[in-house]
Design a protein around this motif. Structure first.
Motif, PDB file in Angstrom:
ATOM      1  N   ALA A  50       0.998   5.949  -1.619  1.00 21.74           N
ATOM      2  CA  ALA A  50       1.431   7.314  -1.896  1.00 21.74           C
ATOM      3  C   ALA A  50       2.155   7.927  -0.713  1.00 21.74           C
ATOM      4  N   ARG A  51       1.939   7.386   0.484  1.00 20.73           N
ATOM      5  CA  ARG A  51       2.603   7.870   1.695  1.00 20.73           C
ATOM      6  C   ARG A  51       3.835   7.045   2.061  1.00 20.73           C
ATOM      7  N   GLY A  52       4.169   6.048   1.243  1.00 22.35           N
ATOM      8  CA  GLY A  52       5.400   5.301   1.447  1.00 22.35           C
ATOM      9  C   GLY A  52       5.276   3.970   2.162  1.00 22.35           C
ATOM     10  N   LYS A  53       4.080   3.600   2.610  1.00 18.75           N
ATOM     11  CA  LYS A  53       3.937   2.316   3.297  1.00 18.75           C
ATOM     12  C   LYS A  53       3.913   1.162   2.292  1.00 18.75           C
ATOM     13  N   VAL A  54       4.657   0.099   2.609  1.00 18.17           N
ATOM     14  CA  VAL A  54       4.670  -1.078   1.733  1.00 18.17           C
ATOM     15  C   VAL A  54       3.327  -1.773   1.830  1.00 18.17           C
ATOM     16  N   LEU A  55       2.643  -1.862   0.703  1.00 15.71           N
ATOM     17  CA  LEU A  55       1.347  -2.540   0.648  1.00 15.71           C
ATOM     18  C   LEU A  55       1.531  -4.038   0.438  1.00 15.71           C
ATOM     19  N   THR A  56       2.417  -4.394  -0.492  1.00 17.50           N
ATOM     20  CA  THR A  56       2.713  -5.807  -0.760  1.00 17.50           C
ATOM     21  C   THR A  56       4.103  -5.913  -1.358  1.00 17.50           C
ATOM     22  N   ARG A  57       4.825  -6.921  -0.933  1.00 23.52           N
ATOM     23  CA  ARG A  57       6.111  -7.247  -1.532  1.00 23.52           C
ATOM     24  C   ARG A  57       5.983  -8.610  -2.211  1.00 23.52           C
TER      25      ARG A  57
END
Length: 446
Positions: free
Chosen positions: A204-211
């Motif tokens: 929700a804060r924009g950090k990539v969790l997984t690609r």
């Protein structure tokens, strides 16, 4: 303010990610269409995004990322549109940022005039005929650094150059060419990307969790987790034509659309093909659970002014209940929406069509259905090219209610291709194309 913003409309104060941005849009759009027959699709509202210097926008999210915006304004948010829960509010996403092509010694080079630009999720509100930016969230690595929009891999992606195509730029394994967007029930976002192609889970804060990327991509050096969970056949995506459409089904599964036919077994086959692919991904299982063959209409049916089959693209897919989807087939000048149902009998995942040594390939078949491929059946819903007031290059479609759609166009940040894109001082010669949200009322319920 950007040091090069003189003479441009001033923007309000911008602050860090996740909080409101006072970036007020200007009134430019025409009003609702008048006199449209009640039995035909027609425009009922058009709203336009005003001018905000790109440096002001970007540096308000991540200070110091853009040192020179070259006179470019915020744009490119039309990569997709998704309802934000309140009337008139939507989540949108930028693509990789301002980019174009310039020929040097007979070869096209991909330019990135603002290489520090970081793709962002942007929340907007339609107020009358104005689009207001309410909030913006930069997309970052696990440590909060910008992902940028630069290409990932030498030899696979186009080489990046500065605005004049003379200075080479570095590749960036974190770079994303973001396109589709949906928001999950937990507040996180799912995006699709054209480079990998990849499916990207973002907090929700924009950090990539997984690609999530195709098996065998071998992407190293990224500042976030990269998981090879997609079929390896996707390694044959056409350059700049990876995933573009993304839908979220009622049960939470995601549907990803490959923008154009794969280059399988080679570029010529992909350019001539009318068969592309949709994938179904389960966030719970973190895996692709189905794959479908989707057949474009002939290019001159989608766009009577076009005769080049390679111009056909899917830019948006929208869930409309159950396993039904609206699929947007388009060129840059025209678009049509088709209704499809993702039935189990059409699943080709793991079949010979996922084997990149199969001959002929799925993309080479003149009539896939006649060759035993369970191509998705489709039903025309609306030809947007015949609806007065709809802009060109519609890339995002959202369902507003039972008979109304919201469309958003990609204005490419006002960029054009060629040496005339910038003046002698390196300032943008703006195309004049604006970002617009257009409401279209259909004659029938979806």
């Amino acid at each position: 303010m950007s040091p090069h913003a003189e003479g441009r409309r001033p923007a309000g104060r911008t602050v860090a990610a996740g909080v409101h941005l006072a970036l007020v849009a200007a009134l430019i759009a025409a009003g609702p269409a008048m006199g449209a027959p009640s039995g035909e699709a027609h425009v009922v509202r058009t709203a336009t995004l005003g001018d905000t210097p790109l440096g002001v926008f970007s540096n308000g999210l991540l200070p110091g990322t853009v040192d020179d915006d070259r006179g470019v304004d915020l744009g490119g948010i039309g990569s997709d549109i998704y309802p934000a829960g309140r009337k008139g509010e939507f989540w949108t996403v930028t693509d990789r940022g301002p980019n174009g092509q310039i020929k040097v010694a007979g070869t096209k080079r991909r330019t990135f005039p603002v290489p520090g630009f970081d793709p962002a999720i942007v929340r907007i509100r339609v107020v009358g005929d104005t689009v207001k930016v309410l909030d913006a969230i930069p997309i970052t690595t696990s440590r909060g650094r910008p992902v940028t929009g630069l290409p990932n891999q030498r030899g696979r992606d186009e080489a990046p150059y500065d605005y004049n195509a003379l200075t080479a730029l570095p590749y960036d394994p974190n770079g994303l060419d973001t396109e589709g967007i949906v928001r999950a029930a937990d507040g996180s976002f799912w995006l699709v990307d054209e480079y990998g192609p990849s499916l990207v889970h973002v907090s929700a804060r924009g950090k990539v969790l997984t690609r999530y990327v195709p098996k065998g991509l071998n992407l190293t050096g990224a500042g976030y987790p990269v998981v090879e969970a997609l079929p390896s056949v996707l390694l044959h995506r056409k350059i700049n034509r990876g995933f573009e459409g993304l839908a979220q089904l009622p049960g939470g599964d995601l549907v990803l659309a490959v923008q154009s036919p794969l280059s399988l077994p080679d570029t010529d086959a992909g350019e001539a093909s009318r068969t592309t692919r949709l994938l179904r991904f389960s966030p719970k299982r973190k895996a692709v659970t189905a794959e479908y063959a989707y057949r474009f209409d002939p290019v001159d049916v989608v766009d009577p002014s076009e005769d080049d089959t390679s111009e056909l693209k899917i830019s948006s897919v929208v869930a409309v209940g159950g396993d039904r989807l609206l699929v947007e087939e388009r060129t840059d000048k025209a678009a049509r929406l088709q209704l499809v149902r993702l039935d189990r009998s059409s699943n080709i995942l793991g079949s010979s069509w996922d084997d990149d040594t199969a001959s002929p390939s799925l993309e080479q078949l003149d009539d896939p259905a006649a060759s035993g491929v369970p191509v998705l059946a489709k039903k025309p819903v609306v030809d947007l090219g015949r609806v007065a007031g709809v802009p060109g290059k519609i890339e995002g479609v959202a369902r507003v209610d039972h008979d109304t759609l919201a469309l958003i166009n990609d204005n490419d940040f006002g960029m054009t291709d060629g040496t005339g894109a910038f003046d002698a001082d390196g300032r943008l010669v703006d195309s004049g194309v604006e970002t617009k949200v257009t409401y279209v009322r259909l004659p029938h319920r979806l």
